[in-house]
Design a protein around this motif. Structure first.
Motif, PDB file in Angstrom:
ATOM      1  N   LEU A 115     -10.652 -45.254  -9.221  1.00 28.51           N
ATOM      2  CA  LEU A 115     -11.453 -46.565  -9.100  1.00 28.51           C
ATOM      3  C   LEU A 115     -12.473 -46.383  -7.935  1.00 28.51           C
ATOM      4  CD1 LEU A 115      -8.747 -49.233  -9.026  1.00 28.51           C
ATOM      5  CD2 LEU A 115     -10.459 -48.791 -10.705  1.00 28.51           C
ATOM      6  N   LEU A 116     -12.445 -45.555  -6.963  1.00 25.69           N
ATOM      7  CA  LEU A 116     -13.260 -45.380  -5.872  1.00 25.69           C
ATOM      8  C   LEU A 116     -14.702 -44.547  -6.535  1.00 25.69           C
ATOM      9  CD1 LEU A 116     -11.209 -44.416  -2.817  1.00 25.69           C
ATOM     10  CD2 LEU A 116     -12.459 -46.521  -3.265  1.00 25.69           C
ATOM     11  N   ARG A 117     -14.332 -43.640  -7.571  1.00 29.04           N
ATOM     12  CA  ARG A 117     -15.231 -42.901  -8.153  1.00 29.04           C
ATOM     13  C   ARG A 117     -16.064 -43.666  -9.267  1.00 29.04           C
ATOM     14  NH1 ARG A 117     -15.939 -36.754  -9.154  1.00 29.04           N
ATOM     15  NH2 ARG A 117     -16.599 -36.802  -7.360  1.00 29.04           N
TER      16      ARG A 117
ATOM     17  N   GLU B  23       1.384 -45.614  -8.560  1.00 31.62           N
ATOM     18  CA  GLU B  23       0.089 -45.219  -9.225  1.00 31.62           C
ATOM     19  C   GLU B  23      -0.976 -45.177  -8.512  1.00 31.62           C
ATOM     20  OE1 GLU B  23      -0.834 -48.499 -12.073  1.00 31.62           O
ATOM     21  OE2 GLU B  23       1.593 -48.513 -12.689  1.00 31.62           O
ATOM     22  N   ALA B  24      -0.748 -44.546  -7.210  1.00 34.17           N
ATOM     23  CA  ALA B  24      -1.893 -44.481  -6.135  1.00 34.17           C
ATOM     24  C   ALA B  24      -3.035 -43.725  -6.575  1.00 34.17           C
ATOM     25  CB  ALA B  24      -1.021 -43.700  -5.129  1.00 34.17           C
ATOM     26  N   GLU B  25      -2.776 -42.460  -7.509  1.00 35.49           N
ATOM     27  CA  GLU B  25      -3.820 -41.738  -8.054  1.00 35.49           C
ATOM     28  C   GLU B  25      -5.146 -42.667  -8.557  1.00 35.49           C
ATOM     29  OE1 GLU B  25      -0.798 -41.381  -8.666  1.00 35.49           O
ATOM     30  OE2 GLU B  25      -0.467 -39.321  -7.632  1.00 35.49           O
TER      31      GLU B  25
ATOM     32  N   GLU C  98     -15.639 -47.268 -10.159  1.00 33.30           N
ATOM     33  CA  GLU C  98     -15.829 -48.714  -9.911  1.00 33.30           C
ATOM     34  C   GLU C  98     -16.667 -48.871  -8.792  1.00 33.30           C
ATOM     35  OE1 GLU C  98     -12.789 -52.233 -11.092  1.00 33.30           O
ATOM     36  OE2 GLU C  98     -12.719 -51.687  -9.064  1.00 33.30           O
ATOM     37  N   ALA C  99     -16.040 -48.495  -7.555  1.00 36.85           N
ATOM     38  CA  ALA C  99     -17.010 -48.763  -6.409  1.00 36.85           C
ATOM     39  C   ALA C  99     -18.140 -47.625  -6.134  1.00 36.85           C
ATOM     40  CB  ALA C  99     -15.879 -48.579  -5.330  1.00 36.85           C
TER      41      ALA C  99
ATOM     42  N   LYS D  60      -8.107 -55.743  -4.493  1.00 36.20           N
ATOM     43  CA  LYS D  60      -7.457 -55.357  -5.562  1.00 36.20           C
ATOM     44  C   LYS D  60      -6.280 -54.493  -5.317  1.00 36.20           C
ATOM     45  CE  LYS D  60      -9.915 -54.331  -9.652  1.00 36.20           C
ATOM     46  NZ  LYS D  60     -10.692 -53.595 -10.546  1.00 36.20           N
ATOM     47  N   MET D  61      -4.868 -54.891  -5.676  1.00 37.32           N
ATOM     48  CA  MET D  61      -3.729 -54.137  -5.250  1.00 37.32           C
ATOM     49  C   MET D  61      -3.590 -53.136  -6.422  1.00 37.32           C
ATOM     50  SD  MET D  61      -3.286 -55.568  -2.324  1.00 37.32           S
ATOM     51  CE  MET D  61      -2.048 -54.634  -1.748  1.00 37.32           C
ATOM     52  N   ILE D  62      -3.066 -52.112  -5.943  1.00 37.35           N
ATOM     53  CA  ILE D  62      -2.552 -50.995  -6.738  1.00 37.35           C
ATOM     54  C   ILE D  62      -1.360 -50.586  -6.400  1.00 37.35           C
ATOM     55  CG2 ILE D  62      -3.154 -48.508  -7.421  1.00 37.35           C
ATOM     56  CD1 ILE D  62      -6.181 -49.184  -6.272  1.00 37.35           C
TER      57      ILE D  62
ATOM     58  N   VAL E 121     -18.174 -44.827  -4.528  1.00 37.28           N
ATOM     59  CA  VAL E 121     -18.560 -44.353  -3.230  1.00 37.28           C
ATOM     60  C   VAL E 121     -18.098 -42.917  -2.719  1.00 37.28           C
ATOM     61  CG1 VAL E 121     -18.506 -46.622  -2.091  1.00 37.28           C
ATOM     62  CG2 VAL E 121     -16.236 -45.532  -2.500  1.00 37.28           C
ATOM     63  N   ILE E 122     -17.199 -42.226  -3.885  1.00 39.28           N
ATOM     64  CA  ILE E 122     -16.902 -40.873  -3.763  1.00 39.28           C
ATOM     65  C   ILE E 122     -17.464 -40.131  -4.839  1.00 39.28           C
ATOM     66  CG2 ILE E 122     -14.915 -41.482  -2.274  1.00 39.28           C
ATOM     67  CD1 ILE E 122     -13.012 -40.648  -4.707  1.00 39.28           C
TER      68      ILE E 122
ATOM     69  N   LEU F  51      -6.302 -45.195  -7.575  1.00 36.13           N
ATOM     70  CA  LEU F  51      -7.234 -45.707  -6.409  1.00 36.13           C
ATOM     71  C   LEU F  51      -8.338 -44.662  -6.399  1.00 36.13           C
ATOM     72  CD1 LEU F  51      -8.183 -47.220  -3.837  1.00 36.13           C
ATOM     73  CD2 LEU F  51      -6.877 -45.300  -2.579  1.00 36.13           C
ATOM     74  N   ILE F  52      -8.269 -43.428  -6.453  1.00 35.62           N
ATOM     75  CA  ILE F  52      -9.089 -42.362  -6.505  1.00 35.62           C
ATOM     76  C   ILE F  52     -10.295 -42.509  -7.609  1.00 35.62           C
ATOM     77  CG2 ILE F  52      -9.668 -39.964  -6.233  1.00 35.62           C
ATOM     78  CD1 ILE F  52      -8.489 -41.144  -3.804  1.00 35.62           C
TER      79      ILE F  52
END
Lengths: 245, 320
Positions: free
Chosen positions: A237-239, A230-232, A241-242, A224-226, A244-245, A234-235
Motif C-alpha cells: 500500500l505504501l508503494r 497481513e503486515a506485508e 496507494e500512498a 486504514k487498519m491492516i 511514498v516508497i 502495508l508495504i
C-alpha cells in the motif's frame, strides 16, 4: 556570575489550539499557560550555576500581567528577582529589542533563553539579541559549564553534536539535556511571593512582521487498519496507494 | 533586486533541503519579477555548484575560503549579509537546519529583516508580502505579513517539490571581508555520525519508542530503516533513557520533521510526540495496544507486536 534568563509564557504543550474572532486570534479561554519548556531548561541550568559559582539569576519576560504567575514560578524555582517588560510580545525583533535594552543597563555574564518559544517556533531572539549587543550567540545548547570566564558548550548539530569554547559574556539558546527541570518546593513558593518583580515599560516599538490570521491543519483521514497477519500488505500500500516508497 | 538563497554544503555536497530552497527561491523570484542568486560558503567542487543552476539559480556566489568550511553561524551571517547588500537582495531564502537556523537569527539582527520561520507555501505577493507558516509545532498555521524591507524565509522540508532542469548558472567568486570577532567561538570537537541519512533531511523515517523494551533491540528498527533507505528516530523517553542519542529524538522538545513517510513503532503517540511529526505526509503506526492514541493521527495502522511485524516488513521491502 550574573545571569539573565529570558522566559516566555506559552500555552501548555497538551493544549488543543482553537481560534476565535473569525480566525484572527488564538482562543485563550481555558488554556493553561506555562513557562516555555526550553526556557525552563535554561532557568534550571542558571540556578544550578548560581548554586555552584555564586551570583544572581534575574528572570526577564516581555509580556502583559497575565504572565505574572509564570514569572512567580520562575522565582520559586530559584531566580532572585524578575523584570517584566509590560508589552505584548508582538514579534521577535520587538522582544529582542526589549531584552537588549535591559541587558545594556546591567552587565550580565550569561543571557540564557530557550532555543525557541513553543508557540511561534521562530528561534531567532537569541541571535538578534547577540547582534544587538555585539556578543556571540549559540543555539541549541545541550550542555553548559563555566570555568572562570570561559564557557564550555555542547551544541546539537544534525546527526551529532559539537563541543565549543567561548569567552563570556554570551547569549545562549538552550534545550535538553542542559539540566533537569526543577520543581518549586514549598519554601521556594513562599519566598517567591516577596521577591522583587519590577515592571518596566517597553522601549521602541519596531515590529517587522504581523500576523493577519490563523488556520488549523485539516484532520487526517481515517486510519486504514491492516491485520498483523497481513503486515506485508502495508508495504504494498505504501508503494501503490500512498506512493511514498 | 534579487532573491538570495543560502545553500548549505554538507561534506562537500549541496544539501537536498538547500536544493529545495533554491527551487523555492526561483519561484519567489518569478513571482516578484527578480532574479535568483544562490550563495555557497566553503570549498566545494564545480559539479555541486552547477547543481544550483539546475534547480533554478541563475547566479551562484561562491565564497570558497577554507575558514568557511566549518559551519559557523556568526561568520556565515556576516558573509550572507554582505552578499545580500551587494546583490540588493530583499528576500533571503534558506532551508531550516541546525546551522541555517542560527545563521538566520543573526542575519535577521544584522539586516533588521523580518524573519518567518517554518514557511510551508510560496508567499502571496498580490498585496504586500504574506507567508503561511507552521506554528505551535504544526498544531496551527499563521498567515504572516512581512512588513520590513528585507525579508528572510526559513522553509520547512517538503514545502515544495523541486524540479531539476538542464539550466546553468554563472558562478562568481565571492570574497567577503571576514571578521575575527565572528570566529570568537572555538570548535574543540565534533561528533557526527557519518554515512547515515541525516534525520531532518530524510524522506523516510523509521522511529521507535519504549515498546522496543531496550536499546539492544534496535536492530529490527535499523534493519527496516536500512531496507527503506530511511533515517532512524526515537521518542523522548527513549532519548531520556539514553537508549538512543538525543539527535534522534523527535517531538515537541526534540527535532521536528516533515518527511514523506513516518513509521512509528511501539510509540503510544502523546500529543508532545505528535507535535514533532504531525507534518509528515504519511504516518504509519505499529503498536500492540489497539487503544494507542497515535492510531487516531495515523494513515495506516497495524495492531501487533513490533518484534514480529518489523522483520516481516523488512523482508517485504527487500522483496519489492
Amino acid at each position: 556570575m550574573k545571569i539573565l534568563v529570558c522566559v516566555t509564557s506559552v500555552p501548555d504543550t497538551i493544549t488543543k489550539i482553537t481560534l476565535t474572532d473569525n480566525n484572527t486570534k488564538l482562543n485563550k479561554a481555558g488554556v493553561q499557560f506555562i513557562t516555555g519548556p526550553y526556557d525552563d531548561y535554561a532557568l534550571s541550568r542558571a540556578v544550578e550555576l548560581k548554586e555552584q559559582l555564586g551570583g544572581t539569576v534575574t528572570v526577564l519576560n516581555v509580556g502583559e500581567s497575565d504572565a505574572d504567575p509564570v514569572i512567580r514560578k520562575c522565582l520559586a524555582i530559584g531566580a532572585d528577582d524578575a523584570i517584566r517588560v509590560n508589552a505584548e510580545p508582538t514579534d521577535a525583533y520587538f522582544v529582542a529589542e526589549q531584552i537588549a535594552a535591559i541587558a545594556k543597563e546591567n552587565s550580565y555574564d550569561l543571557i540564557l533563553m530557550g532555543r525557541e518559544s513553543i508557540d511561534y517556533n521562530g528561534g531567532q531572539v537569541h541571535g538578534i539579541v547577540g547582534e544587538m549587543l555585539g556578543l556571540p550567540s549559540i543555539s541549541p545548547v545541550m550542555k553548559l559549564a563555566v570555568e572562570g570566564t570561559t564557557a564550555k558548550i555542547t551544541r546539537e548539530i544534525e546527526g551529532g553534536h559539537e563541543e565549543l569554547e567561548a569567552g563570556l559574556p554570551l547569549v545562549l539558546g538552550c534545550q535538553e539535556p542542559i539540566a533537569e527541570w526543577k520543581i518549586p518546593n514549598m519554601r521556594g513558593i513562599m519566598s517567591a511571593r516577596t521577591k522583587p518583580l519590577k515592571v518596566v515599560e517597553a522601549t521602541g516599538k519596531d515590529t517587522l512582521t504581523h500576523i493577519t490570521n490563523y488556520e488549523l491543519p485539516p484532520a487526517r483521514g481515517a486510519c486504514k487498519m491492516i491485520p498483523a497477519s497481513e503486515a506485508e500488505t502495508l508495504i504494498k500500500l505504501l508503494r501503490t496507494e500512498a506512493k511514498v516508497i | 533586486m534579487s532573491v538570495l538563497i543560502f545553500a548549505e554544503l554538507d561534506e562537500g555536497a549541496l544539501k537536498k533541503s538547500s536544493l529545495e530552497a533554491i527551487y523555492y527561491g526561483s519561484k519567489v523570484a518569478a513571482l516578484t519579477g527578480t532574479s535568483t542568486t544562490a550563495i555557497v560558503l566553503g570549498e566545494g567542487n564545480a559539479d555541486e555548484l552547477a547543481k544550483a543552476g539546475r534547480f533554478g539559480a541563475t547566479k551562484v556566489l561562491h565564497a570558497s575560503d577554507a575558514q568557511l568550511n566549518e559551519g559557523n553561524a556568526m561568520a556565515y551571517a556576516s558573509v550572507v549579509a554582505e552578499a545580500a547588500n551587494q546583490e540588493g537582495a530583499d528576500v533571503i531564502v534558506l532551508a531550516k537546519s541546525s546551522l541555517a537556523d542560527s545563521m538566520a537569527a543573526r542575519l535577521a539582527g544584522k539586516l533588521k529583516a523580518g524573519l518567518a520561520a517554518n514557511v510551508i507555501e510560496l508567499p502571496d505577493v498580490s498585496s504586500g508580502f504574506r507567508v503561511k507558516r507552521s506554528i505551535f509545532t504544526g498544531k496551527a498555521f499563521a498567515f504572516t505579513e512581512l512588513t520590513a524591507e528585507k525579508k528572510i524565509l526559513a522553509i520547512k522540508k517538503n514545502t515544495i517539490t523541486p524540479e531539476e532542469t538542464e539550466a546553468t548558472a554563472t558562478v562568481e567568486a565571492f570574497k567577503p571581508a571576514l571578521n575575527d570577532t565572528d570566529f570568537a567561538v572555538k570548535v574543540t570537537n565534533v561528533e557526527k555520525a557519518t554515512g547515515d541519512i541525516l534525520l531532518p533531511e530524510a524522506d523516510l523515517v523509521v522511529s521507535a519508542g519504549r515498546g522496543l523494551k531496550g536499546p539492544e533491540n534496535w536492530g529490527i528498527v535499523e534493519d527496516l530503516a536500512k531496507a527503506l533507505h530511511a533515517a532512524t528516530a526515537c521518542s523522548k523517553p527513549v532519548s531520556d533513557l539514553d537508549w538512543r542519542p538525543h539527535h534522534e529524538h523527535v517531538g515537541q522538545t526534540g527535532i521536528k520533521i516533515s518527511p514523506n513517510l513516518y513509521i512509528a513503532c511501539g510509540i503510544s503517540g502523546a500529543i508532545q510526540h505528535l507535535a514533532g511529526v504531525n507534518s509528515s505526509k504519511v504516518i504509519v503506526v505499529i503498536n500492540k495496544d489497539p487503544e494507542a492514541p497515535f492510531f487516531k493521527s495515523a494513515d495506516y495502522g497495524i495492531v501487533g507486536d513490533v518484534f514480529e511485524v518489523l522483520p516481516r516488513l523488512t523482508k517485504a521491502v527487500q522483496e519489492l
